[in-house]
Write an enzyme that holds these catalytic residues in place. Structure first.
Site, PDB file in Angstrom:
ATOM      1  N   ASN A   9      38.205  37.934  42.254  1.00 51.20           N
ATOM      2  CA  ASN A   9      38.531  38.178  40.841  1.00 51.20           C
ATOM      3  C   ASN A   9      39.828  38.784  41.469  1.00 51.20           C
ATOM      4  O   ASN A   9      40.455  39.703  41.543  1.00 51.20           O
ATOM      5  CB  ASN A   9      38.002  39.269  40.362  1.00 51.20           C
ATOM      6  CG  ASN A   9      38.437  39.949  39.091  1.00 51.20           C
ATOM      7  OD1 ASN A   9      39.368  39.294  38.620  1.00 51.20           O
ATOM      8  ND2 ASN A   9      37.960  40.822  38.419  1.00 51.20           N
ATOM      9  N   TRP A  10      41.160  37.900  41.041  1.00 49.47           N
ATOM     10  CA  TRP A  10      42.382  38.252  41.258  1.00 49.47           C
ATOM     11  C   TRP A  10      43.041  39.174  40.571  1.00 49.47           C
ATOM     12  O   TRP A  10      43.981  39.562  40.752  1.00 49.47           O
ATOM     13  CB  TRP A  10      43.076  36.673  41.280  1.00 49.47           C
ATOM     14  CG  TRP A  10      42.834  35.755  42.345  1.00 49.47           C
ATOM     15  CD1 TRP A  10      41.545  36.122  43.198  1.00 49.47           C
ATOM     16  CD2 TRP A  10      43.409  34.242  42.736  1.00 49.47           C
ATOM     17  NE1 TRP A  10      41.767  34.809  44.098  1.00 49.47           N
ATOM     18  CE2 TRP A  10      42.592  33.893  43.852  1.00 49.47           C
ATOM     19  CE3 TRP A  10      44.420  33.933  42.195  1.00 49.47           C
ATOM     20  CZ2 TRP A  10      42.823  32.596  44.213  1.00 49.47           C
ATOM     21  CZ3 TRP A  10      44.902  32.628  42.670  1.00 49.47           C
ATOM     22  CH2 TRP A  10      44.322  31.959  43.821  1.00 49.47           C
ATOM     23  N   LYS A  11      42.300  39.534  39.381  1.00 48.27           N
ATOM     24  CA  LYS A  11      43.016  40.592  38.458  1.00 48.27           C
ATOM     25  C   LYS A  11      44.356  40.118  37.826  1.00 48.27           C
ATOM     26  O   LYS A  11      44.587  38.701  38.064  1.00 48.27           O
ATOM     27  CB  LYS A  11      42.821  41.905  39.113  1.00 48.27           C
ATOM     28  CG  LYS A  11      41.504  42.151  39.464  1.00 48.27           C
ATOM     29  CD  LYS A  11      41.181  43.689  39.824  1.00 48.27           C
ATOM     30  CE  LYS A  11      39.584  43.879  40.436  1.00 48.27           C
ATOM     31  NZ  LYS A  11      39.388  45.359  40.383  1.00 48.27           N
ATOM     32  N   GLU A 100      37.291  47.241  34.039  1.00 46.39           N
ATOM     33  CA  GLU A 100      38.928  47.326  33.542  1.00 46.39           C
ATOM     34  C   GLU A 100      38.659  46.971  32.165  1.00 46.39           C
ATOM     35  O   GLU A 100      39.358  47.449  31.365  1.00 46.39           O
ATOM     36  CB  GLU A 100      39.602  46.688  34.705  1.00 46.39           C
ATOM     37  CG  GLU A 100      39.681  47.310  35.807  1.00 46.39           C
ATOM     38  CD  GLU A 100      39.653  46.414  36.997  1.00 46.39           C
ATOM     39  OE1 GLU A 100      40.225  45.414  36.845  1.00 46.39           O
ATOM     40  OE2 GLU A 100      39.522  46.962  38.161  1.00 46.39           O
ATOM     41  N   GLU A 170      29.046  46.457  39.731  1.00 47.33           N
ATOM     42  CA  GLU A 170      30.212  47.071  40.136  1.00 47.33           C
ATOM     43  C   GLU A 170      30.404  48.397  39.928  1.00 47.33           C
ATOM     44  O   GLU A 170      30.851  48.910  38.726  1.00 47.33           O
ATOM     45  CB  GLU A 170      31.609  46.380  39.635  1.00 47.33           C
ATOM     46  CG  GLU A 170      31.526  44.954  40.183  1.00 47.33           C
ATOM     47  CD  GLU A 170      32.925  44.325  39.897  1.00 47.33           C
ATOM     48  OE1 GLU A 170      33.524  43.652  41.139  1.00 47.33           O
ATOM     49  OE2 GLU A 170      33.596  44.355  38.994  1.00 47.33           O
ATOM     50  N   SER A 216      35.239  47.229  46.565  1.00 44.75           N
ATOM     51  CA  SER A 216      35.842  47.723  47.872  1.00 44.75           C
ATOM     52  C   SER A 216      34.960  46.780  48.893  1.00 44.75           C
ATOM     53  O   SER A 216      34.751  47.154  50.011  1.00 44.75           O
ATOM     54  CB  SER A 216      35.582  49.074  48.204  1.00 44.75           C
ATOM     55  OG  SER A 216      36.688  49.753  47.247  1.00 44.75           O
ATOM     56  N   GLY A 237      37.866  42.056  44.772  1.00 44.53           N
ATOM     57  CA  GLY A 237      39.053  42.131  44.249  1.00 44.53           C
ATOM     58  C   GLY A 237      40.302  42.115  45.351  1.00 44.53           C
ATOM     59  O   GLY A 237      40.509  41.055  45.562  1.00 44.53           O
ATOM     60  N   GLY A 238      40.496  43.242  45.649  1.00 44.82           N
ATOM     61  CA  GLY A 238      41.868  43.118  46.510  1.00 44.82           C
ATOM     62  C   GLY A 238      41.530  42.089  47.678  1.00 44.82           C
ATOM     63  O   GLY A 238      42.654  41.624  47.977  1.00 44.82           O
TER      64      GLY A 238
HETATM   65  P1  13P Z   1      37.972  45.611  44.761  1.00 42.56           P
HETATM   66  O1  13P Z   1      37.291  44.766  45.722  1.00 42.56           O
HETATM   67  O2  13P Z   1      39.429  45.454  44.764  1.00 42.56           O
HETATM   68  O3  13P Z   1      37.473  47.141  44.687  1.00 42.56           O
HETATM   69  O4  13P Z   1      37.833  45.297  43.076  1.00 42.56           O
HETATM   70  C1  13P Z   1      36.285  44.907  42.846  1.00 42.56           C
HETATM   71  C2  13P Z   1      36.424  44.375  41.375  1.00 42.56           C
HETATM   72  O5  13P Z   1      36.499  44.969  40.656  1.00 42.56           O
HETATM   73  C3  13P Z   1      36.018  42.786  41.370  1.00 42.56           C
HETATM   74  O6  13P Z   1      35.866  42.564  40.186  1.00 42.56           O
END
Ligand code: 13P
Length: 264
Positions: A9-11, A100, A170, A216, A237-238
Site C-alpha cells: 500500500n503505497w499510500k 486511515e 491492521e 510495521s 506500507g512504508g
Molecule cells: P506500515 O507498514 O507503514 O506500518 O503501514 C501499514 C499499512 O497501513 C498498510 O496498509
C-alpha cells in the site's frame, strides 16, 4: 493450503518517476526469484499513478490495486473514482476500509460495506481492512471492535463472493509506528477473525479466506509473522516503497525460504 498474498500500500507517496522506478525495480527483482510463483504479490499506488504502474508491470505477475473506491457507478460525485474506472486502468484489487480512511477521513462501517458490495459487483477483489485503535487494544476491546467491523463490513456478502475477499488485520497502533504486533498477537487476532468468518459464512469459507497482517511489517519480522498458521500474507506500507525491503518481505513469506539468485 492458502497461498500467501503480499500487497504494498503505497499510500499518498511517490511521484510519477518514483512510481515507475519502483514498479520496474520490483518487476525485475521478482523475475529473478524462482520461488516468486509461490506467493501472490500486488501493489496499490495512488490513483493518478495507476496507469503508469500498470504499464510498467506489464508482463509480470504483480497485481495492481487501488487504495479506495466510491460506491456509485458514475455521476456527480466530485473527486471520486468508480469501480469501472479502476477496471479500465487494469486494477484487480481495491483496499477498502483502511484505518486511515476510517479514522482520518471518517469512513463508517456502513460506507465501507457499500464499497465492498460495489467492488464485488464489479468483479474486483476487495482487500478489506480491520483493526483496533491503541485505546481499544489497551481496554481489551480488540475482539469486539474486530467483530463489529467484520459483521458490518461484510453484511450482505455471499459465501460465494468471499472467495474474492482478502481480509487485512491492521492494528492501528502498529501502523507506521515501528511497533509490530507480536507473532502471537497477530495469530490470535487472525484466529478470532477467522472464527467470525466461520460463524457468518461456514467452515469452507473460513478455511479458505486469506487474512493478511499489516502494521510495521519489515524484512526482519516478516518471516516470523508469516510462519504463524493463520497469517496468510502482509499488507505493507512504508517498507513497500523500497524494492529491497518489499522483496525481502515477499521472500519472508515463502515458507521454505528462497534458494535462488535474487537480491532477497
Ligand atoms: P506500515 O507498514 O507503514 O506500518 O503501514 C501499514 C499499512 O497501513 C498498510 O496498509
Amino acid at each position: 493450503m492458502r497461498k500467501k498474498f503480499v500487497a504494498g500500500n503505497w499510500k499518498m507517496n511517490m511521484d510519477a518517476a518514483g512510481a515507475k522506478a519502483l514498479a520496474i525495480g520490483l518487476k525485475e527483482e521478482l523475475a529473478k526469484c524462482q520461488d516468486a510463483a509461490k506467493v501472490d504479490v500486488a501493489v496499490c499506488p495512488p490513483f493518478v499513478y495507476l496507469p503508469l504502474v500498470a504499464e510498467a508491470l506489464a508482463g509480470s505477475n504483480i497485481g495492481l490495486g487501488a487504495q479506495d473506491v466510491y460506491t456509485e457507478a458514475n455521476g456527480a460525485f466530485t473527486g471520486e473514482i468508480s469501480v469501472d474506472m479502476l477496471k479500465d486502468v487494469g486494477c484487480q484489487f481495491v483496499i477498502i476500509g483502511h484505518s486511515e480512511r476510517r479514522h482520518v477521513l471518517g469512513e463508517s462501517n456502513e460506507l465501507i460495506n457499500k464499497k465492498v458490495i460495489a467492488t464485488l459487483a464489479a468483479d474486483l477483489e476487495p482487500i478489506f481492512c480491520i483493526g483496533e485503535l491503541l485505546e481499544e487494544s489497551e481496554s481489551n476491546k480488540t475482539e469486539a471492535v474486530l467483530e463489529m467491523q467484520i459483521r458490518k463490513g461484510l453484511e450482505n456478502v455471499t459465501a460465494g463472493q468471499m472467495a474474492k475477499i482478502t481480509i487485512a488485520y491492521e492494528p492501528v497502533w502498529a501502523i507506521g509506528t515501528g511497533k509490530t504486533a507480536s507473532e502471537q498477537q497477530a495469530q490470535d487476532a487472525h484466529v478470532f477473525t477467522r472464527s467470525i468468518v466461520k460463524d457468518m459464512f461456514g467452515d469452507d469459507v473460513a478455511a479458505a479466506v486469506r487474512i493478511q497482517y499489516g502494521g510495521s511489517v519489515k524484512p526482519a519480522n516478516a518471516k516470523g509473522l508469516m510462519t504463524q498458521s493463520d497469517v496468510d500474507g502482509a499488507l505493507v506500507g512504508g517498507a513497500a516503497l523500497n524494492v529491497e525491503d518489499f522483496i525481502g518481505i515477499i521472500q519472508g513469506s515463502i515458507s521454505r525460504g528462497c534458494g535462488c539468485n535474487c537480491k532477497c
